[in-house]
Design an enzyme around this catalytic site. Structure first.
Site, short mmCIF file in Angstrom:
data_model
loop_
_atom_site.label_atom_id
_atom_site.label_comp_id
_atom_site.label_asym_id
_atom_site.label_seq_id
_atom_site.Cartn_x
_atom_site.Cartn_y
_atom_site.Cartn_z
N GLN A 1 -45.78 9.80 30.16
CA GLN A 1 -44.48 10.28 30.60
C GLN A 1 -43.35 9.52 29.89
O GLN A 1 -42.37 10.11 29.44
CB GLN A 1 -44.36 10.09 32.11
N GLU B 1 -15.59 44.76 62.02
CA GLU B 1 -15.11 44.20 60.76
C GLU B 1 -13.88 44.93 60.23
O GLU B 1 -13.40 44.63 59.13
CB GLU B 1 -16.25 44.21 59.72
N ASN C 1 -30.88 20.55 24.29
CA ASN C 1 -30.09 19.32 24.44
C ASN C 1 -28.89 19.54 25.35
O ASN C 1 -28.75 20.60 25.97
CB ASN C 1 -29.68 18.80 23.05
N GLN D 1 -24.24 27.95 19.90
CA GLN D 1 -24.05 29.26 19.27
C GLN D 1 -25.23 30.19 19.54
O GLN D 1 -25.04 31.41 19.68
CB GLN D 1 -23.76 29.11 17.76
N HIS E 1 -16.20 52.91 56.77
CA HIS E 1 -17.66 52.75 56.89
C HIS E 1 -18.16 53.46 58.15
O HIS E 1 -19.16 54.18 58.12
CB HIS E 1 -18.04 51.26 56.96
N ASP F 1 -49.27 19.74 30.94
CA ASP F 1 -48.27 19.96 29.89
C ASP F 1 -48.75 20.99 28.87
O ASP F 1 -47.93 21.60 28.17
CB ASP F 1 -47.96 18.66 29.16
N HIS G 1 -41.79 10.46 26.30
CA HIS G 1 -40.91 11.63 26.04
C HIS G 1 -39.58 11.19 25.46
O HIS G 1 -39.16 11.64 24.41
CB HIS G 1 -40.67 12.43 27.32
N TYR H 1 -34.92 29.84 24.25
CA TYR H 1 -34.43 28.81 23.34
C TYR H 1 -35.53 27.77 23.12
O TYR H 1 -36.11 27.27 24.09
CB TYR H 1 -33.19 28.11 23.93
N GLU I 1 -40.65 15.99 39.36
CA GLU I 1 -41.10 17.10 38.53
C GLU I 1 -42.64 17.16 38.53
O GLU I 1 -43.22 18.20 38.79
CB GLU I 1 -40.57 16.86 37.11
N HIS I 2 -43.27 16.01 38.24
CA HIS I 2 -44.73 15.92 38.25
C HIS I 2 -45.14 14.91 39.31
O HIS I 2 -44.65 13.78 39.30
CB HIS I 2 -45.26 15.40 36.92
N SER J 1 -37.29 14.12 32.18
CA SER J 1 -38.59 14.39 32.77
C SER J 1 -39.05 13.21 33.64
O SER J 1 -38.73 12.06 33.36
CB SER J 1 -39.57 14.60 31.61
#
Lengths: 431, 431
Positions: free
Chosen positions: B253, B409, B208, B185, B414, B355, B256, B123, B321-322, B231
């Site tokens: 940063q 068990e 999103n 969708q 088995h 990045d 963003h 995506y 993250e960074h 981020s």
């Protein structure tokens, strides 16, 4: 078990169980999650009294309970646990990953640092059954990965006790935090923490529909292993298969529960007949024949293909949790297999061996998810960090391309973070 | 950016964003998922007209559209794409995994077969921004893993067009199926398939809140990469850090979006002051200063610690993250870092480099999930199958332990699947 051709089998509704969108389970589990987040231990004690029928004074299994459990085990069971642990450790050690780095050009170091997840929770179902093997299968890879703290949660019986086989397996695997709490409340406690239960970063282990649904809800805040469906076996057999063995393996799969899926795929009608006959003969002697009959009738299929290649292709489409290749040259034919949780080769490698002692994990992708997921392993208990070092010169070489891409995305402060380093000229600064 | 001590910072509400349990987003996405499952392409065309404002005759980007996009790109952008692709390929090739086997005893072969996931969906967000770098970052590891079919979905603009930078990046990465569909969708179509879109086994890429929520719903039927949050950057700086560089990186940063989290951790009040001053100086010149100011005010923090060790510990608690280590001896100090998506070392390794062009992936765990998850990598596009072969003798040796566990068990069928092979005596049967 009905016999059909591969094309008839492909007309059946998909073996994959769609994610259940209905709200029934959510109506139960969402309030429990909130309750545990808000009320911590109070919620756990209250829900355990309500749902498990026992009022506890502590959630922890005590050292005395561990000792009682261990002393009540037979020698043969203790020996079996030790054998299983050793075999699991030997295999899973093969999954250990190294941190690594590369120097693609002068002034550049790139790499990947591997670190264990710090705290992990393992859910072990309670109820009438006992799952010492699940304890070993979930804990041994976590231990090998270097996880610092492993917490088992498992529901107590109405006397407040935990199955002694489970406790003995926990001790054998080297875990001493076992908490008497089950269901959605256990998963919520592991995810968000309470006074008694430290929050963990990952929750693994099997469970009922409520446990599975709660794992789906907390996924994202913590990691989970998978959302497991009913267990399946797919046996691909030719005339070299021992029909009695194949039948015994299909029956062993069927005894798990009524939803278990025993599938036989063969290019040979005589093989199909011989195995079917063995199933009828053997079934009557088995303890759990009521469950087995339901499983075979509802979910069992015998698929007769034109060729061995079509049989192997059918197995790939099913993407079974367990695949037994009871055929001539199973090693060579394994080349064609792309989707399977575990592949058992030949007449002497039954699924039951893999369920307990063979070495590989018995936590495997179900319901066709072997198309995209893997057996539980050491890799599930580590995570990676990328390493990036460019020196001044290497950055300078990369600056034009980096700024061009940043500007194409409209992220001009990103471009400026590169530019400011170019503009610096020869001022002395550490790389 | 407010300055505070590490202990004051620990009093703040957790940086981790709890999974949102509210039903607002679900009320939108669940009907869309059902609609796509039921109505396929019809639903996609109808929803695209309603939500993106364009009536399409085909979902596919045509070869002509690809060519137009490529010919409209500047030479410097094309060169930048190529540089980024090459660097990404070099690094990610280091992540390729081998199938392996071991023979722990005579008659035993155990192993792990690695196979690529067959079909993957990526995506790519649309809207006003354009993310050619995300195209490369998501597709290159999938290609290296050996994924057969990669489908990009991305929402069209109201003229039915896709951003040409995105198309050029898709071509550079070697993908030629791009579908003009976005939102919930698109995720539903990738998960369950429609007439135009083949179902995939894994869906990756940013999106999103609706896209993220839909990914959570389809998770289990297909795999997903992660549920990404806002981020973050965490810079650990000492007196060797260039304050202008550190400020530029925090500002990059912050551009963003307003939820972006720029964090500075330093054991030195003078360093904190110098970087803060640079932030003020540089901010005014930046195009996206409105967003940057919001991000800094709402989510920016300067944390002053007693020692460097406390600064590194604070970084581990944040699990950013960074993480930029702008300190003396960043390589040696990296030993203390256990939780970070990517670790950038020194003054010339800014996040902006990672990045776009450094080589490692920019899809990284956010919101503290670096405690349990990893950068996107080749390993996300393969899965493993366990291999188990025991011969007759090896099975016989394992039989007692296996039966003992099965019986504990209560799974007697088995145990019987093992017993029947022991009982067989010396009848001739293939191993």
């Amino acid at each position: 078990m009905k016999k059909m051709t591969a094309s008839e089998f492909r007309q059946l509704p998909s073996i994959s169980s769609g994610q259940n969108h209905n709200q029934n389970v959510d109506e139960t589990v969402l309030p429990i999650i909130s309750d545990v987040q808000k009320n911590g231990d109070d919620a756990l004690f209250r829900l355990t009294e309500k749902l498990d029928g026992v009022s506890l004074s502590t959630l922890y299994v005590t050292e005395e309970e561990f000792q009682q459990a261990e002393s009540s085990m037979s020698d043969s069971f203790q020996t079996a646990l030790k054998t299983a642990r050793q075999n699991l450790e030997t295999f899973h050690a093969g999954q250990l990953e190294k941190s690594w780095f590369m120097n693609p050009h002068n002034g550049m170091t790139l790499g990947q640092k591997v670190t264990p997840i710090k705290r992990v929770g393992v859910y072990i179902p309670g109820g009438k059954a006992s799952y010492p093997s699940s304890v070993l299968m979930n804990i041994i890879p976590a231990k090998l990965a270097g996880v610092e703290k492993i917490t088992i949660t498992t529901p107590p019986d109405d006397q407040g006790n935990i199955n002694p086989h489970v406790l003995a397996a926990a001790k054998e695997a080297g875990v001493d935090t076992v908490c008497k709490v089950g269901g959605a409340q256990a998963i919520a406690a592991l995810a968000y923490g309470t006074e008694s239960i430290e929050p963990v970063s990952k929750i693994v282990g099997p469970g009922n529909a409520y446990v599975a649904r709660t794992k789906k809800w907390v996924y994202g805040d913590v990691d989970i292993d998978m959302i497991a469906g009913p267990s399946e076996i797919c046996i691909v057999a030719d005339e070299t298969a021992n029909p009695a063995f194949a039948a015994a393996d299909l029956l062993s799969q069927a005894e798990h529960d009524e939803q278990a899926k025993p599938l036989l795929v063969t290019p040979d009608w005589d093989v199909a007949d011989a195995i079917q006959k063995e199933i009828s003969n053997q079934m009557e002697k088995l303890d759990r024949k009521a469950i087995i009959r339901e499983s075979l009738n509802q979910n069992g299929h015998i698929i007769v293909t034109e060729t061995l290649a079509e049989a192997l292709d059918t197995a790939n489409r099913i993407a079974p949790e367990h695949l037994q290749l009871m055929i001539r040259d199973p090693f060579a034919n394994m080349a064609s297999i792309v989707n399977a949780g575990a592949i058992f080769l030949g007449n002497y490698s039954p699924e039951a061996l893999g369920d307990y002692t063979a070495g590989p994990n018995h936590t495997l992708p179900t319901s066709g998810t072997a198309m995209f997921s893997s057996p539980l392993g050491v890799y599930d208990f580590v995570k990676k960090s990328s390493i990036i070092h460019y020196d001044k010169n290497a950055l300078s070489q990369a600056s034009q391309a980096t700024m061009s891409l940043a500007e194409a995305e409209g992220l001009t402060a990103h471009a400026r973070a590169i530019q400011i380093r170019k503009d610096e000229g020869n001022a002395p600064t550490n790389d």
